[in-house]
Every structure is written in C-alpha cells, then in structure tokens.
Design a protein around this motif. Structure first.
Motif, short mmCIF file in Angstrom:
data_model
loop_
_atom_site.label_atom_id
_atom_site.label_comp_id
_atom_site.label_asym_id
_atom_site.label_seq_id
_atom_site.Cartn_x
_atom_site.Cartn_y
_atom_site.Cartn_z
N GLU A 1 56.85 -60.91 -19.88
CA GLU A 1 57.16 -60.02 -21.00
C GLU A 1 57.74 -60.78 -22.20
O GLU A 1 57.93 -60.18 -23.26
N ARG B 1 58.35 -55.87 -24.92
CA ARG B 1 58.29 -57.31 -25.09
C ARG B 1 59.70 -57.87 -25.35
O ARG B 1 60.62 -57.11 -25.69
N ASP C 1 57.85 -62.87 -25.42
CA ASP C 1 57.01 -63.31 -26.54
C ASP C 1 57.46 -64.66 -27.07
O ASP C 1 56.63 -65.45 -27.52
#
Lengths: 371, 371
Positions: A180, A159, A182
């Motif tokens: 990917e 992430r 966050d």
C-alpha cells in the motif's frame, strides 16, 4: 566537534574526504556513481529494482515530501495525518500549501499513533485517499509502528506516504510486505550518516508511471525524476546535482554495508540510547519519555526546574567541551534535545553525560534526584 | 581533471577544502555564515539590503526559477519568453507545469533577443504580466542584453524575471537601475566558481512581502524563504541546508572579491574566450558563432564535417589529456561545447586547444581550413 543533533549528523572523515573532487554530472564516469547509489538504497527498504525505484532529488527532505504528495495525491485529494509532533505539522503544511486537504488524527503526547484509530478515521471518511505519517518523530523522539499503520491503511484500501527522514538506514523497513506504500522519503544526512544536500524517494515503479504528469511542478515531480532516471544508457539527474554530496553518500553507504546494514546500525544507536539514558538518570536528570516509547534516534531530557537553567548557556558550555546539541525547544515542556545518530558510539554519549554534569555545575545548578 | 563545461565548474582547492567540516545549521556559529553569504551576494547585483534580499534555496537553479515564477506570477498569469535556446525551453516548461501560461517570442538562431520585439509582443497582449528570459543562454553561448530587455518590459509596465544562472558573478547586472525586476536567479556553481547544491534569488523586499502566500508550494515559496531569513536574531534556512556547500561558497566569494568582483572575473573569462576562439581557428575548426555575438561563458565549435568524427570518442581522448568537455549536442548543427568559466585561465585554454588538435589526429581527422 561532535554533533549530537538529529541531523545533519557527525560524519566520518572518509565521507567528507569524498567531497573534495569536482564532477561533470553528465560525464560517463558519473553515471555509474548515480546508478550505484540508487541501486544500493533499495535493499535498505527491503525491495529491488524489479518493483521499486529510488529517486534522488536535489535539496532537503521537505522537498521530497512535497514531491511525493504532489505526485501521488491528486490536487484536492485528502490525506489523514496522525499529529505526532512538529514533523507531522510540517507534513500537514506541505500538503495544504499545494492544495491537498489534511484530516488531522490526534495522537497523545508521548504516545505511539494507534493503527485502530487510523482504521476508524479512514472508515469515517471515504474521501481520504492517503495516510501520511512520520516514522520517527524528531520533536518527541517517539518511533511509530510504520508497518502496523501502513497495514491499517492498506486494509482500508488506501495508499500510504511515509516520512522516514530520521529513520531510513537504521529502523526496520520492508516495503516488499507493504504494497500500500506509494513513497518512503528520506535524506542522506540522518541515519545514512552522510552530508546534507540530497533527498530521496523510494516508490513502486508502476505507481510512478501511473501518476505521470500530475504533480503540477516540474521540479517536484517524482514521476519525471523516474522517467529521466530510467533513460537507457544515460539515466541521471534532470538538473545539476550536488555531485560532491552524491559521492560522499556512496562512501557512507559502503560504511553502512560494512556495519551490517540497518540492523548493525540500529544496534549501535540503541547502545547510544542506553548509554545516554542511563547516564542522564545517573546525573539526576529526567528523560521526557519512559524507556518503553523512547526511540533510538533522538532523545529529549527535561530542563532542570531551576531558575539558573539557561538552554543557550548550557549548549555553549557543552560546545566548549566538544559536544553540540540543539539550542531550541521543540516539546510541550522545556527540554534539551540530543541526537543519538551519526558516526558516534556509546563512549561518546558517556563522555557527553560527563560534560553535561560539568555544564550543570557551571550554571550553578544542583542536580536533582532521578525521577 | 579540468572541467571545461558550463557548470558545475572547476573549483579551486581552497573552495573544496571548505567542504570538509560538519555543521549544525541551527548553531549560533552558523548564522553569521548564512548572513554573510546573503549580504555579499547583493553588491554583485548592484543592490543592498535596504531594498533587496538574497534568498538561498536548497537544490539546483531550476528550483529557484520555478520558485520565482510561483512567487511572482499569479496562477493563470502569463509570461513572455524569448525563445533563445534550451534554457528558454526549460523556463517555459517550468512555468507551464505550475499552471502559468507562456507566450513564446521567436528569436533567430545565433541572434540576440530584440528589445523592440519584446515591446511589440507586450503591446499586442495586455494579459502578459511578466517578461522572463535567459541572460546567458548556455545552449547557444549568446549573451543577451539583459538591461535593454528588462527596460522594454518596464516601459510597458510589466515585471521581469531573469534566469542569470550562467551569468551571475561575471556579467554586468545592476538591479538598482532595473526597478521592473522581480527576481534574478542563479546558482553557486557557475561564475561564482563554487560547488553545486545551492540556488539563489535576489528580489526586492517589498515585492516579496506583497506576494506572500501565493506560491502554492511551501518548498518553492521565495516569500516564505524571505520571511524566515529576516527573523530577528535567528534568520537561517527553513529546512536542512547543504551546509558544507554554503561554507564553500563563502570561500569562493572571497576569491571573487579578491579578483576584483564581476569585472575582474569577466576580464579573465574574456581572455579565456580569446585564447580559445583564436586557438580553435588556428587548428582549422569553426566556432558556431561570429565573435560579435559569442559570449564569454560557453562556446560551441562546429563538429568537423568528417565521417570519422565521433563526439564521445573525442571527449574521451580529451579526458585522457586532462580536459573534460560536454558529451552531448545542444545546437541545431552538431557542435562540441566548451565552458569558458571556472577556476581556469587562458593558458588552460591554449593547452586544451593543443589537446584537441591531438585528439582530432587520434580520430584520424584531417583538419579543415578556418572558415
């Protein structure tokens, strides 16, 4: 006074005029302002409210970065951080002080972080769950390839957290193509050209829901900001907001929209860079970076190699002429730093160069030839 | 529009006018502003820079409260919290989410927290290291006896944290006589009558030094705010501050000083309370609290026991008349809440009562006799 620093930036008078009202932040007239600002930020990151939430947080950019780390990285979790300069150092400190481990990835001075090096570092340590990096590094002026860095982490199943504080609103960002990621963090007082006091995260809603209750801090819990903001009919701040600052940002967003959004703003900042880079060379000074890696947000100029050089005296002479630049060193070799962002255009940078020429003369410094 | 809410308050035009400038927060002209605001806050708490530091923190009051808990209470440490209302609940949540344990001390509805009950609770549990309480409880309007509560903790050898968010600048506070207090927390936008965006702690310097490195949060570490603020020659904020908000507070402090400091301000708020309490009775409404425990910061009035009562409609009718009050319930029995603080005087409260009388008529509610 024209602020030529990498934020807080020079704002337009209509932005500051929006500060001149008192607000009751739980009044029905305030909710639409809150909702409107949140909604208008999302397209600047290439997403909509279908998938992502934009989350205002009282305070400075550091608060949003710590909040993103707390919310998305478990305690004891590990982040990979490319060491691009001062703001990467700050990201590292924010993570370590809240009990997250940081693996440092070396990056050469004046170079862009290398996505292949990121891939290799992630392959070497399966315990690293996140890549966290600075998009536009204020200390060096280098803009990194956010999309390629994030893709390298995504390909490795990790992430990503992006410090876009000095990038958001001008540099390209398309989170719809970056599953990917966050969180992207930014503030109102850099390329959005409003006043300081508010930080923001944009994050995928499903990740915010999945990470509820993990932050170990009520204040710095983005999942809680999200659940509060989504309350039907009355979504707003959790705690007293800087209401005047939010109102100013609303006006600043209208100005950004009128300028053609981030591409329009970036074009102006690039013009600022060209005017300043050319001007600096013309008066015999040397930019720290070659044009190829010099970003359009902040530019460092090597301090003249002269015993009469005195940064604060130079800053003071410029200030008498209406230009305010940073008065501290933040590069390996002594340099002076000039922000290219804010409500300024190329003509302002040409005028600043002329003022610098006078200021150098005022210091008694003979100009050197361009490198 | 006159804001009659317990903060953010109505500010004076000269306070808001101070927002209309751009600032470079690391400029030499900014340091004196930062230093001046910090210094002028200390006498409002009865102390000087010899023993205490005043520490500005970007954000809202909650941030300062969490920061004080993190800084002064060790992880796993225990606090005693008198359950005086919503803000005591919030204090409890702030402490629990950052891994501190809370022992709740029940407090009767509409009563002041009892120092003897505090002493008994502390005697019963030697693991409790801190008493933390709300000085002026915004939900109930009750002002608690801060000096007596702190003294009870001090006599038991415990430390004290005071949420003085809606008290500071008007209610009495003499930390020079309260050596057991680790921190008093407050904001710019309540009795200091400035705009929101900044929170503050006042804390003993020796305690700040002793607790360095314990907060588990760089953003919310008061010891780090202190060490940064004390840097010789260049003490300032650690991260980008809401510079405009600080400048407004500087003007607001001058107005407080001109009003005779906290005693002068408190006298005006007490006059506001008298005018409003008398007026409410005169139009047949019933205050939630008897005069003996009703504090001069915020006052709740029982909602009329009438099927035509509608809080939002009442708020809207008042707003048309230029007065904005809270539009939500925060008491066990339905009541409407009116702030007594901000740049308002008794004449404003008499006018507000007249507007309430009209608004009740607008709702078709026959007035009841005073209780």
């Amino acid at each position: 006074m024209k602020l030529m620093i990498p934020g807080p930036v020079t704002t337009r008078a209509e932005v500051r005029a929006a500060l001149a009202h008192d607000f009751a932040p739980w009044d029905r007239d305030f909710y639409p302002l809150y909702a409107s600002v949140r909604e208008r930020l999302l397209p600047l990151a290439g997403v909509s409210g279908e998938t992502h939430a934009s989350l205002p947080l009282q305070g400075s950019g550091h608060f949003a970065i710590e909040a993103a780390i707390r919310t998305f990285v478990p305690r004891g979790g590990k982040l990979l951080v490319p060491m691009t300069g001062s703001y990467a150092n700050r990201l590292t400190r924010l993570a370590r002080e809240c009990g997250r481990a940081v693996v440092s990835l070396p990056v050469g001075e004046g170079e862009r972080a290398d996505p292949r090096a990121v891939a290799a570092a992630l392959a070497a340590d399966p315990a690293i769950g996140h890549l966290a990096f600075v998009y536009s590094e204020t200390s060096s002026g280098v803009v990194h390839d956010a999309a390629a860095l994030a893709a390298a982490a995504g390909a490795a199943g990790r992430r990503v957290i992006i410090d876009a504080v000095s990038a958001f609103g001008a540099l390209p960002l398309d989170l719809s193509a970056m599953p990917e990621v966050d969180a992207v963090l930014f503030t109102a007082n850099k390329c959005l050209e409003s006043v300081p006091g508010l930080a923001f995260a944009i994050a995928p809603k499903e990740r915010l829901i999945a990470r509820a209750g993990q932050a170990e801090s009520w204040c710095l819990d983005l999942a809680d900001v999200h659940s509060h903001a989504e309350r039907v009919g009355a979504g707003s701040f959790r705690f007293t907001p800087p209401a005047q600052v939010l109102n100013a940002l609303s006006v600043a967003l209208a100005l950004l929209e009128a300028e053609g959004g981030p591409p329009g703003r970036l074009a102006r900042y690039r013009a600022n860079l060209r005017a300043f880079y050319d001007g600096v060379l013309a008066i015999g000074l040397t930019p720290c970076l070659p044009r190829a890696v010099q970003g359009p947000i902040v530019m460092n100029v090597l301090a003249p190699d002269d015993p009469r050089w005195d940064l604060q005296a130079f800053v003071d002479l410029l200030k008498m002429r209406g230009f305010l630049i940073s008065n501290f060193y933040d590069t390996p070799l002594p340099s002076f730093r000039v922000g290219l962002i804010g409500a300024l255009g190329p003509e302002d940078y040409r005028a600043a160069v002329a003022a610098m020429d006078e200021a150098l003369a005022g210091l008694g410094i003979r100009k050197r030839k361009a490198a």
